[in-house]
Write an enzyme that holds these catalytic residues in place. Structure first.
Site, PDB file in Angstrom:
ATOM      1  N   ASP A  36       2.099  -1.783   6.954  1.00  0.00           N
ATOM      2  CA  ASP A  36       1.759  -0.882   5.847  1.00  0.00           C
ATOM      3  C   ASP A  36       2.866   0.164   5.730  1.00  0.00           C
ATOM      4  OD1 ASP A  36      -0.631  -0.043   3.975  1.00  0.00           O
ATOM      5  OD2 ASP A  36       0.183   1.805   4.830  1.00  0.00           O
ATOM      6  N   ASN A  79       5.935   6.402  -5.228  1.00  0.00           N
ATOM      7  CA  ASN A  79       5.571   6.136  -6.618  1.00  0.00           C
ATOM      8  C   ASN A  79       5.405   7.431  -7.401  1.00  0.00           C
ATOM      9  OD1 ASN A  79       5.569   3.322  -6.604  1.00  0.00           O
ATOM     10  ND2 ASN A  79       3.492   3.215  -5.804  1.00  0.00           N
ATOM     11  N   GLU A 117       0.942  -2.028  -0.916  1.00  0.00           N
ATOM     12  CA  GLU A 117       2.068  -1.864  -0.009  1.00  0.00           C
ATOM     13  C   GLU A 117       1.794  -2.494   1.359  1.00  0.00           C
ATOM     14  OE1 GLU A 117      -0.371   1.975   0.360  1.00  0.00           O
ATOM     15  OE2 GLU A 117       0.106   0.465  -1.135  1.00  0.00           O
TER      16      GLU A 117
END
Length: 562
Positions: free
Chosen positions: A436, A444, A479
């Site tokens: 992760d 983002n 992700e």
């Protein structure tokens, strides 16, 4: 009185001889008429078979046009289809009108019904392609309804051809028997006429010449019919072998696997001819790789570019008849340098998929027949290879994540179950690493989703570089990514995860633009059978380890159970 009686007797004998000669002379003509009737019957059988073959070919052309339109959406591919729709009804009416028996009329009626159903199915898929796009028409094609109709239509035509062939063989046998009868009757009549009336020798000789001419014509006709039957038999055999080749190519998993199939089939279709099959690379439209060779072929290069072959340059077949003619750059010296060669590009729907190179071809009239068959094989092989490339493309799209190029979750779910089953059989471990990206939401939010996507691609590339060839890297969602490591213990999986973690900290996440200077990731590692016994619990153990890595400050590898 005696002379008068003798004259009367002579006139009587002459009249009797003339009547008998007339009767004898009429026999060959009657036999010839019967032979003509048999010839006409054989010709009618051939024409009836031709009508059915033409109908089947028209439906096949319509289906090919439909496939081209469904794949490309270009109306140009429907021109043959529209032509078939215009001409096929007249062909069906002609076949019905010229049917000579109830059985033949029944066969034509069944073919007409199947053609109507097939054309309706083609209209439906073309309409769906226009209205709803490729996916809707693909579902109809995938239902196999059209294939079943074509298979039944081919079966009916093939059965009719077999019956027609049987009738033609019977007619030929009867024709030969009638020919022999005519010949022997002619000889007997000639001998009788010579003995009976020598004064009519001239007439008898002329009749004999006529009979000989008739016999010669009959023998010629019989020979032509035999040659036609032999050619039809050979063509049917070639078509059967081509159909077997296409079925085998359709069954391969990828276009590259078609090489051995072609290498086994071509020596049967073209005995004594050697050859090489080149296939277009998926990642380079200018290069072709050698996929297969058969026969005493020359040592062709393992790969060629488009400029190395005249056929590939000009988009059409190229033939050389000997060493004195200009050859392609990929030519190598064969055992017989004077033997003709032939290069045929494999093109389907204006797309080059490969090239067929043939050596040791025959000379003279046999060369033209070999070239005709080779072109037919190449056309059908190109279509089958194009379909195989399309299937491979669709398969890859169904298992790959389009953003990162890693396998998707669907592929992971299937693979982890399969690898666990294999591990149980072989008593070997399987490790799972859940990855992760740390604080990916900030990437983002601060830089935008375009930079976030670039970071995901960079990390995916680093994961691919950090695993073995048999390992599987997947994007599980967002992700989060997973690594499936068959035959790898938990300790080795942890070491591999640590190496990847360190590599991530040393690279720029978005080397081609703006973004964070560094991105880290957390890793959770679990293994079968050390931490779990099935797929669900294995993933749960690795996910819990990942959660602990997040709790302990991120950017670290945590083993399951620790």
């Amino acid at each position: 009185m005696i002379p008068m009686r003798s004259a009367r007797h002579l006139r009587f004998v002459a009249l009797a001889v003339l009547v008998l000669m007339a009767w004898v002379a009429a026999l060959p003509f009657r036999l010839n008429r019967a032979v003509n009737d048999l010839t006409a019957a054989a010709r009618a059988e051939q024409q009836a078979q031709g009508r059915l073959d033409d109908i089947l070919a028209s439906v096949r052309d319509a289906e090919t046009a439909q496939r081209g339109f469904i794949i490309t959406g270009n109306d140009v591919f429907l021109e043959p289809y529209d032509e078939v729709r215009r001409t096929l009804p007249a062909a069906l009416r002609d076949a019905k009108d010229k049917a000579r028996s109830d059985a033949e009329r029944g066969t034509v009626w069944r073919i007409s019904r199947l053609v109507e159903l097939k054309l309706a199915e083609l209209d439906e898929t073309i309409g769906l392609r226009r209205r709803d796009g490729f996916a809707a028409s693909e579902r109809v094609v995938g239902s196999l309804r059209g294939k079943l109709l074509m298979d039944e239509l081919r079966q009916i035509v093939a059965t009719a051809n077999v019956r027609s062939q049987s009738r033609r063989d019977a007619l030929r046998t009867e024709l030969l028997a009638r020919s022999h009868n005519a010949f022997y009757v002619g000889l007997a009549a000639t001998a009788f006429n010579i003995v009976a009336l020598c004064v009519l020798l001239g007439v008898v000789m002329r009749m004999l010449q006529e009979r000989r001419a008739i016999a010669a014509r009959l023998e010629t006709q019989a020979g032509e019919l035999g040659a036609a039957v032999s050619m039809t038999t050979r063509h049917n055999r070639d078509l059967k072998l081509v159909a077997e080749l296409l079925r085998a190519v359709d069954a391969v998993a990828a276009p590259g696997d078609a090489g051995p199939v072609v290498a086994r089939a071509l020596p049967k279709l073209l005995p004594g001819v050697a050859g090489t099959l080149f296939l277009m690379r998926d990642d380079d439209e200018q290069m072709l790789d050698r996929a297969a060779q058969w026969g005493p072929a020359s040592d062709q290069p393992p790969s060629i570019d488009l400029d190395a072959c005249w056929a590939l340059r000009h988009g059409t077949r190229y033939r050389t008849l000997g060493c004195n003619e200009p050859g392609c750059a990929h030519y190598r010296a064969p055992a017989d340098e004077a033997a003709p060669r032939l290069c045929i590009p494999l093109v389907t729907h204006d797309e080059l998929v490969g090239m067929l190179h043939l050596e040791n071809l025959a000379t003279g009239a046999e060369l033209d027949e070999q070239e005709r068959l080779a072109v037919t094989i190449a056309e059908q092989l190109a279509l089958a290879l194009g379909n195989a490339r399309l299937r491979e493309s669709l398969r890859r799209q169904s298992v790959l994540d389009p953003l990162t190029g890693l396998f998707n979750r669907r592929h992971f779910d299937a693979t982890v179950k399969r690898e666990l089953a294999r591990a149980r059989r072989k008593h070997v471990p399987v490790s799972l690493v859940v990855v992760d990206i740390d604080h990916f939401k900030r990437v983002n939010d601060d830089y935008g989703h375009a930079v976030g996507d670039a970071v995901l691609r960079t990390i995916a590339q680093q994961l691919r570089l950090g695993i073995r060839e048999g390992d599987v890297a997947c994007r599980y969602g967002g992700e989060e990514m997973v690594l499936l490591l068959p035959e790898c213990a938990a300790r080795d999986a942890g070491a591999r995860a640590e190496a990847i973690r360190l590599a991530l900290t040393s690279i720029r996440p978005n080397p081609e633009g703006e973004g964070p200077e560094r991105v880290t990731a957390s890793f959770g590692v679990a293994a079968y059978p050390a931490h779990a016994e099935d797929a669900e619990s294995l993933f749960w153990a690795a996910d819990k380890a990942l959660y602990r890595a997040k709790q302990r400050g991120r950017n670290q590898v945590v083993m399951g159970g620790v």
